[in-house]
Design a protein around this motif. Structure first.
Motif, PDB file in Angstrom:
ATOM      1  N   SER A  31       1.024  -1.082  -0.026  1.00  0.00           N
ATOM      2  CA  SER A  31      -0.008  -0.039  -0.195  1.00  0.00           C
ATOM      3  C   SER A  31       1.033   1.202   0.081  1.00  0.00           C
ATOM      4  O   SER A  31       1.770   1.448   0.981  1.00  0.00           O
ATOM      5  CB  SER A  31      -0.996   0.018   1.259  1.00  0.00           C
ATOM      6  OG  SER A  31      -1.731   1.265   1.614  1.00  0.00           O
ATOM      7  N   THR A  34      -0.800   7.564   0.907  1.00  0.00           N
ATOM      8  CA  THR A  34      -0.237   8.510   1.930  1.00  0.00           C
ATOM      9  C   THR A  34      -1.961   9.205   2.690  1.00  0.00           C
ATOM     10  O   THR A  34      -1.615   9.538   3.465  1.00  0.00           O
ATOM     11  CB  THR A  34       0.443   9.497   1.741  1.00  0.00           C
ATOM     12  OG1 THR A  34       0.072  10.342   0.607  1.00  0.00           O
ATOM     13  CG2 THR A  34       1.861   8.895   1.229  1.00  0.00           C
ATOM     14  N   TYR A  46      -7.264   3.909   9.067  1.00  0.00           N
ATOM     15  CA  TYR A  46      -6.165   5.075   8.468  1.00  0.00           C
ATOM     16  C   TYR A  46      -6.462   6.294   8.150  1.00  0.00           C
ATOM     17  O   TYR A  46      -7.744   6.487   7.621  1.00  0.00           O
ATOM     18  CB  TYR A  46      -5.564   4.171   7.542  1.00  0.00           C
ATOM     19  CG  TYR A  46      -5.210   2.716   7.604  1.00  0.00           C
ATOM     20  CD1 TYR A  46      -4.123   2.221   8.383  1.00  0.00           C
ATOM     21  CD2 TYR A  46      -5.958   1.582   6.982  1.00  0.00           C
ATOM     22  CE1 TYR A  46      -3.959   1.086   8.630  1.00  0.00           C
ATOM     23  CE2 TYR A  46      -5.567   0.095   7.179  1.00  0.00           C
ATOM     24  CZ  TYR A  46      -4.803  -0.213   8.089  1.00  0.00           C
ATOM     25  OH  TYR A  46      -4.508  -1.244   8.262  1.00  0.00           O
ATOM     26  N   GLY A  49      -0.577   8.777   6.316  1.00  0.00           N
ATOM     27  CA  GLY A  49       0.470   7.652   5.982  1.00  0.00           C
ATOM     28  C   GLY A  49       1.651   7.564   7.050  1.00  0.00           C
ATOM     29  O   GLY A  49       2.155   6.736   7.306  1.00  0.00           O
ATOM     30  N   GLN A  53      -0.595   2.514   8.186  1.00  0.00           N
ATOM     31  CA  GLN A  53      -0.963   1.928   6.743  1.00  0.00           C
ATOM     32  C   GLN A  53      -0.801   0.399   6.787  1.00  0.00           C
ATOM     33  O   GLN A  53      -0.364  -0.145   7.714  1.00  0.00           O
ATOM     34  CB  GLN A  53      -0.121   2.617   5.840  1.00  0.00           C
ATOM     35  CG  GLN A  53       1.530   2.426   5.777  1.00  0.00           C
ATOM     36  CD  GLN A  53       1.548   1.336   4.679  1.00  0.00           C
ATOM     37  OE1 GLN A  53       1.310   0.390   4.595  1.00  0.00           O
ATOM     38  NE2 GLN A  53       2.509   2.074   3.627  1.00  0.00           N
TER      39      GLN A  53
END
Length: 368
Positions: A31, A34, A46, A49, A53
């Motif tokens: 992944s 950000t 999430y 970032g 993450q």
């Protein structure tokens, strides 16, 4: 390896299975996001970032299985070490560091901790157990020490530190949690450079801090968020992949190191041999009580700088590199970094090459 270790390795290999949907890849995705969809500020797994993450989560899940503790990942071993020290100390605090441990840890003591008002006391690993811990806020150990391979009784030091009101931080890079378990022995925090054996292929910088005190680990995690000391998703993916073969690689590396150390001990050109797995070694007392075996690192001396450098340049199966724990056997003359060792001292990290082929190359290079 014990049955408990075998079960831990099996859980690590299948840690994602319970959460997989039909047709979902077994290997975690990389992944690179950000930013994340946030129509609301609360309730998202999430949100930015720097805070977390999915690819970090996958490798931290593996490391948590190995450590049997909460784990926070970092972009390097030194980032993990720095986080642990910063979160355990404050201006006016006092910390003990090994004078014969990894030299960059000493530089952090001099160039960061002391600058911000922490008293740093350096003591050789072999003498730490005899020191008075009164007045210390943290005792930082590295066992076996790098590069001298001296060891400490972690459980005894943990009891002594606790009685003095100090935290015990253990650098377990040389052993990994498969070969030594400092948290089980009473350490408050473990730090490690997963760049070494856990990643295993010399292609990813990574580190972690592990601990069982929720408040202390919350400070570690918050330090990562605030400082921005975050690992990259590609590195996390590579470490996740490397951890899946860690037990297999360690088994071969340690068995080969034991065989090679025994032969080096009998070689006429070799002096000052250090390998904890040898019965006559000063660190052999730690085998069984806290270390599963002697590991994959060997220290030895040749007559001097010229002899050591000539040996390293002659051996086709030794990479002249400053790291260790990879699949390639690697070695270097450590005094070039300022370690307090003889000019001819070599740290040898045994890789996964067929042992007889590797020994033949080493023996031929030693003969000149």
């Amino acid at each position: 390896m014990t049955a408990e270790t075998d079960a831990r390795v099996a859980r690590l290999l299948h840690h994602r299975k319970a959460g997989l949907a039909l047709g979902e890849p077994i290997t975690p995705a990389i992944s690179v996001a950000t930013t994340f969809h946030l129509p609301e500020a609360q309730g998202a797994a999430y949100y930015y970032g720097r805070s977390g993450q999915p690819t970090w989560d996958a490798v931290e899940a593996q490391l948590s299985i190995l450590e049997a503790a909460e784990t926070v990942s970092f972009p390097s071993g030194m980032a993990a070490i720095t986080a642990a020290l910063v979160c355990c100390l404050r201006a006016g605090a006092k910390v003990m560091l090994p004078s014969d441990g990894y030299y960059v840890t000493r530089l952090i003591g001099r160039d960061l901790l002391q600058v911000y008002g922490v008293e740093v006391v350096q003591v050789p690993t072999a003498q730490m157990a005899a020191e008075d811990f009164t007045g210390f806020d943290a005792i930082y150990i590295e066992t076996p020490s790098n590069p001298g391979l001296d060891t400490l009784d972690i459980a005894a030091l943990a009891r002594k530190a606790r009685a003095a009101g100090a935290l015990l931080i253990a650098d377990n890079t040389t052993m990994t949690p498969l070969l030594q378990r400092p948290l089980d022995l009473g350490a408050d925090l473990v730090v490690a450079a997963d760049t070494k054996a856990p990643a295993g292929h010399s292609d990813a910088l990574f580190g972690h801090v592990a601990g069982r005190d929720a408040n202390l680990m919350a400070r570690i995690r918050e330090w990562r968020r605030q400082s921005g000391s975050v690992p990259g998703p590609f590195e996390a993916f590579l470490v996740h992949r490397g951890l899946e073969t860690l037990e297999v690689r360690l088994t071969r590396m340690c068995a080969s190191a034991a065989a090679i150390a025994e032969r080096l001990a009998a070689h006429r050109s070799v002096r000052g041999l250090r390998y904890p797995g040898l019965p006559g070694d000063a660190s052999h007392k730690s085998i069984g009580s806290q270390m599963a075996n002697g590991g994959f690192l060997i220290g030895f001396e040749l007559a001097g700088e010229a002899e050591a450098e000539a040996f390293l340049s002659r051996c086709p199966l030794i990479e002249q590199a400053t790291s260790f724990g990879g699949v390639h056997t690697a070695a270097e003359r450590r005094s070039r970094w300022g370690d307090a060792v003889a000019d001819g001292f070599i740290r040898l990290s045994v890789g996964v090459e067929p042992v007889e082929t590797l020994w033949s190359a080493i023996d031929t290079a030693l003969a000149g």
